[in-house]
Motif scaffolding. Structure first.
Motif, PDB file in Angstrom:
ATOM      1  N   LYS A 144       0.824  -1.204   0.000  1.00 38.75           N
ATOM      2  CA  LYS A 144       0.000   0.000   0.000  1.00 38.75           C
ATOM      3  C   LYS A 144       0.859   1.254   0.000  1.00 38.75           C
ATOM      4  N   ARG A 145       1.916   1.260   0.816  1.00 36.55           N
ATOM      5  CA  ARG A 145       2.760   2.438   0.904  1.00 36.55           C
ATOM      6  C   ARG A 145       3.512   2.672  -0.406  1.00 36.55           C
ATOM      7  N   ALA A 146       3.981   1.600  -1.054  1.00 36.60           N
ATOM      8  CA  ALA A 146       4.705   1.732  -2.319  1.00 36.60           C
ATOM      9  C   ALA A 146       3.813   2.342  -3.396  1.00 36.60           C
ATOM     10  N   LEU A 147       2.631   1.769  -3.596  1.00 34.22           N
ATOM     11  CA  LEU A 147       1.728   2.272  -4.634  1.00 34.22           C
ATOM     12  C   LEU A 147       1.206   3.662  -4.279  1.00 34.22           C
ATOM     13  N   GLY A 148       0.929   3.896  -2.987  1.00 38.12           N
ATOM     14  CA  GLY A 148       0.436   5.200  -2.574  1.00 38.12           C
ATOM     15  C   GLY A 148       1.465   6.295  -2.760  1.00 38.12           C
ATOM     16  N   THR A 149       2.727   5.997  -2.454  1.00 39.57           N
ATOM     17  CA  THR A 149       3.796   6.986  -2.615  1.00 39.57           C
ATOM     18  C   THR A 149       3.946   7.389  -4.075  1.00 39.57           C
ATOM     19  N   LEU A 150       3.941   6.423  -4.963  1.00 32.24           N
ATOM     20  CA  LEU A 150       4.091   6.725  -6.389  1.00 32.24           C
ATOM     21  C   LEU A 150       2.884   7.510  -6.898  1.00 32.24           C
ATOM     22  N   ALA A 151       1.688   7.121  -6.454  1.00 35.43           N
ATOM     23  CA  ALA A 151       0.476   7.822  -6.904  1.00 35.43           C
ATOM     24  C   ALA A 151       0.477   9.274  -6.436  1.00 35.43           C
ATOM     25  N   GLU A 152       0.911   9.509  -5.192  1.00 34.11           N
ATOM     26  CA  GLU A 152       0.942  10.881  -4.656  1.00 34.11           C
ATOM     27  C   GLU A 152       1.877  11.782  -5.442  1.00 34.11           C
ATOM     28  N   HIS A 153       2.898  11.213  -6.060  1.00 35.39           N
ATOM     29  CA  HIS A 153       3.863  12.003  -6.827  1.00 35.39           C
ATOM     30  C   HIS A 153       3.605  11.916  -8.333  1.00 35.39           C
ATOM     31  N   GLY A 154       2.446  11.396  -8.714  1.00 34.77           N
ATOM     32  CA  GLY A 154       2.080  11.346 -10.122  1.00 34.77           C
ATOM     33  C   GLY A 154       2.908  10.384 -10.952  1.00 34.77           C
ATOM     34  N   VAL A 155       3.479   9.356 -10.308  1.00 34.04           N
ATOM     35  CA  VAL A 155       4.286   8.374 -11.028  1.00 34.04           C
ATOM     36  C   VAL A 155       3.408   7.177 -11.358  1.00 34.04           C
ATOM     37  N   PRO A 156       3.150   6.891 -12.641  1.00 33.35           N
ATOM     38  CA  PRO A 156       2.321   5.736 -12.980  1.00 33.35           C
ATOM     39  C   PRO A 156       3.002   4.448 -12.543  1.00 33.35           C
ATOM     40  N   ALA A 157       2.220   3.511 -12.019  1.00 32.42           N
ATOM     41  CA  ALA A 157       2.798   2.270 -11.503  1.00 32.42           C
ATOM     42  C   ALA A 157       1.811   1.128 -11.654  1.00 32.42           C
ATOM     43  N   GLU A 158       2.347  -0.084 -11.644  1.00 35.34           N
ATOM     44  CA  GLU A 158       1.532  -1.285 -11.665  1.00 35.34           C
ATOM     45  C   GLU A 158       2.299  -2.392 -10.940  1.00 35.34           C
ATOM     46  N   ILE A 159       1.589  -3.410 -10.505  1.00 36.26           N
ATOM     47  CA  ILE A 159       2.251  -4.552  -9.873  1.00 36.26           C
ATOM     48  C   ILE A 159       2.856  -5.419 -10.977  1.00 36.26           C
ATOM     49  N   GLY A 160       4.189  -5.486 -10.972  1.00 35.28           N
ATOM     50  CA  GLY A 160       4.867  -6.281 -11.987  1.00 35.28           C
ATOM     51  C   GLY A 160       5.057  -7.720 -11.571  1.00 35.28           C
ATOM     52  N   ALA A 161       5.149  -7.947 -10.257  1.00 35.96           N
ATOM     53  CA  ALA A 161       5.279  -9.292  -9.715  1.00 35.96           C
ATOM     54  C   ALA A 161       4.914  -9.233  -8.243  1.00 35.96           C
ATOM     55  N   GLU A 162       4.394 -10.322  -7.720  1.00 34.94           N
ATOM     56  CA  GLU A 162       4.073 -10.381  -6.301  1.00 34.94           C
ATOM     57  C   GLU A 162       4.429 -11.748  -5.753  1.00 34.94           C
ATOM     58  N   ALA A 163       4.640 -11.805  -4.436  1.00 33.71           N
ATOM     59  CA  ALA A 163       5.039 -13.046  -3.781  1.00 33.71           C
ATOM     60  C   ALA A 163       4.469 -13.068  -2.378  1.00 33.71           C
ATOM     61  N   THR A 164       4.405 -14.240  -1.792  1.00 32.22           N
ATOM     62  CA  THR A 164       3.898 -14.385  -0.428  1.00 32.22           C
ATOM     63  C   THR A 164       5.014 -14.375   0.593  1.00 32.22           C
ATOM     64  N   GLN A 165       6.272 -14.470   0.146  1.00 34.77           N
ATOM     65  CA  GLN A 165       7.396 -14.514   1.058  1.00 34.77           C
ATOM     66  C   GLN A 165       8.466 -13.511   0.623  1.00 34.77           C
ATOM     67  N   LEU A 166       9.263 -13.092   1.608  1.00 29.03           N
ATOM     68  CA  LEU A 166      10.315 -12.114   1.346  1.00 29.03           C
ATOM     69  C   LEU A 166      11.303 -12.617   0.301  1.00 29.03           C
ATOM     70  N   ALA A 167      11.662 -13.899   0.371  1.00 27.04           N
ATOM     71  CA  ALA A 167      12.616 -14.454  -0.594  1.00 27.04           C
ATOM     72  C   ALA A 167      12.088 -14.320  -2.016  1.00 27.04           C
ATOM     73  N   GLY A 168      10.795 -14.493  -2.204  1.00 20.36           N
ATOM     74  CA  GLY A 168      10.200 -14.351  -3.528  1.00 20.36           C
ATOM     75  C   GLY A 168      10.242 -12.930  -4.039  1.00 20.36           C
ATOM     76  N   VAL A 169       9.977 -11.974  -3.142  1.00 21.92           N
ATOM     77  CA  VAL A 169      10.051 -10.563  -3.520  1.00 21.92           C
ATOM     78  C   VAL A 169      11.468 -10.210  -3.950  1.00 21.92           C
ATOM     79  N   GLN A 170      12.454 -10.591  -3.160  1.00 22.89           N
ATOM     80  CA  GLN A 170      13.839 -10.259  -3.475  1.00 22.89           C
ATOM     81  C   GLN A 170      14.306 -10.959  -4.747  1.00 22.89           C
ATOM     82  N   ALA A 171      13.840 -12.195  -4.967  1.00 23.00           N
ATOM     83  CA  ALA A 171      14.225 -12.915  -6.181  1.00 23.00           C
ATOM     84  C   ALA A 171      13.661 -12.233  -7.423  1.00 23.00           C
ATOM     85  N   ALA A 172      12.404 -11.761  -7.344  1.00 25.78           N
ATOM     86  CA  ALA A 172      11.783 -11.090  -8.483  1.00 25.78           C
ATOM     87  C   ALA A 172      12.483  -9.769  -8.785  1.00 25.78           C
ATOM     88  N   VAL A 173      12.852  -9.034  -7.733  1.00 25.79           N
ATOM     89  CA  VAL A 173      13.579  -7.780  -7.936  1.00 25.79           C
ATOM     90  C   VAL A 173      14.943  -8.076  -8.549  1.00 25.79           C
TER      91      VAL A 173
END
Length: 288
Positions: A193-222
């Motif tokens: 929520k904070r990531a998408l909200g921060t970008l929206a507040e500054h007029g930066v278009p964004a979308e979810i490119g990948a999601e994971a249920t665990q931290l290891a998955g998030v870091q691997a996708a990045v």
């Protein structure tokens, strides 16, 4: 009989009545609104009758719902009193719920400090924030570390967690109007929520490119270059990633200690004091 009235759903039913609706009940119990609705549906399946019905833009209890509500209060009172009776005069186990980041950066020091400062016996559960909220509501978790808690008089604020954008080496922010691909934990998640909200507040278009249920998955996708992720760290850059300074700075997230309703005050105070002391030193990390 293969049907049962479980404690968690009964707590949700009482919270809906006490809070005046599903959304406020969800906030008090640290659950999603869908989770509270699911609890009520489970009770309806158990008794075989509707308990809540639509009324205008809101909802109201049916006659059967009011009947079960009275019984639910009695059951919960007896349930909680029974548990208190078993731990009275004995060493109490306290189950602390935490997320993956906290397990790596916070729990080693926290657990040692708690063992020194208290006669209680502590155990730990590593899980997603949503599951920890459900555990609190069901009485399966005694105390949890949660982010941005709303409308819970028992929650105690213990500190702020700074947030940093991380990306793979060489990753570049897309040129507008192309959206920024964000890697995030699956919803619901305060960091998401904070990531998408921060970008929206500054007029930066964004979308979810990948999601994971665990931290290891998030870091691997990045690390695979699938997008950028907002994380809370203690100044340690995750392996294989680099900070991304090209995106707007996100406001910190508030960290709270959230105890179950009847947890002894002395246990809560030990946890609060210890975590505040830890957070006043080197920056620590927590992810939702």
């Amino acid at each position: 009989m293969d049907r049962s009235l479980d404690i968690g759903p009964l707590r949700s039913l009482v919270a809906v009545a006490d809070c005046g609706g599903f959304q406020r009940a969800a906030e008090r119990l640290h659950l999603s609104q869908a989770g509270v609705s699911q609890h009520v549906r489970r009770l309806e399946a158990a008794v075989g009758r509707p308990l809540v019905e639509r009324h205008g833009r809101g909802s109201r209890f049916t006659a059967d719902g009011e009947r079960l509500l009275d019984r639910a209060r009695q059951i919960l009172e007896l349930h909680d009193e029974t548990l208190r009776g078993f731990v009275l005069g004995a060493q109490q186990d306290v189950l602390i719920g935490s997320t993956e980041h906290a397990a790596a950066h916070l729990l080693p020091t926290l657990s040692a400090a708690l063992e020194r400062a208290s006669d209680y016996r502590f155990r730990y559960r590593i899980d997603r924030g949503t599951q920890l909220r459900e555990g609190l509501a069901a009485g399966q978790v005694d105390l949890a570390l949660l982010l941005n808690v709303v409308d819970d008089p028992r929650a105690v604020h213990v500190g702020e967690l700074e947030l940093t954008w991380y990306a793979a080496p060489g990753w570049r922010v897309p040129t507008a109007p192309d959206p920024v691909p964000v890697v995030a934990f699956s919803s619901p998640c305060e960091l998401r929520k904070r990531a998408l909200g921060t970008l929206a507040e500054h007029g930066v278009p964004a979308e979810i490119g990948a999601e994971a249920t665990q931290l290891a998955g998030v870091q691997a996708a990045v690390g695979a270059g699938l997008g950028v992720a907002l994380m809370a760290t203690m100044g340690e850059t995750p392996a294989g990633l680099v900070p991304c300074d090209a995106l707007p700075v996100a406001e910190p997230l508030a960290l709270y200690v959230c105890p179950r309703a009847d947890l002894a005050d002395e246990v809560v105070q030990v946890a609060v004091d210890t975590i505040r002391l830890l957070l006043s030193g080197p920056r620590l990390a927590l992810a939702q």
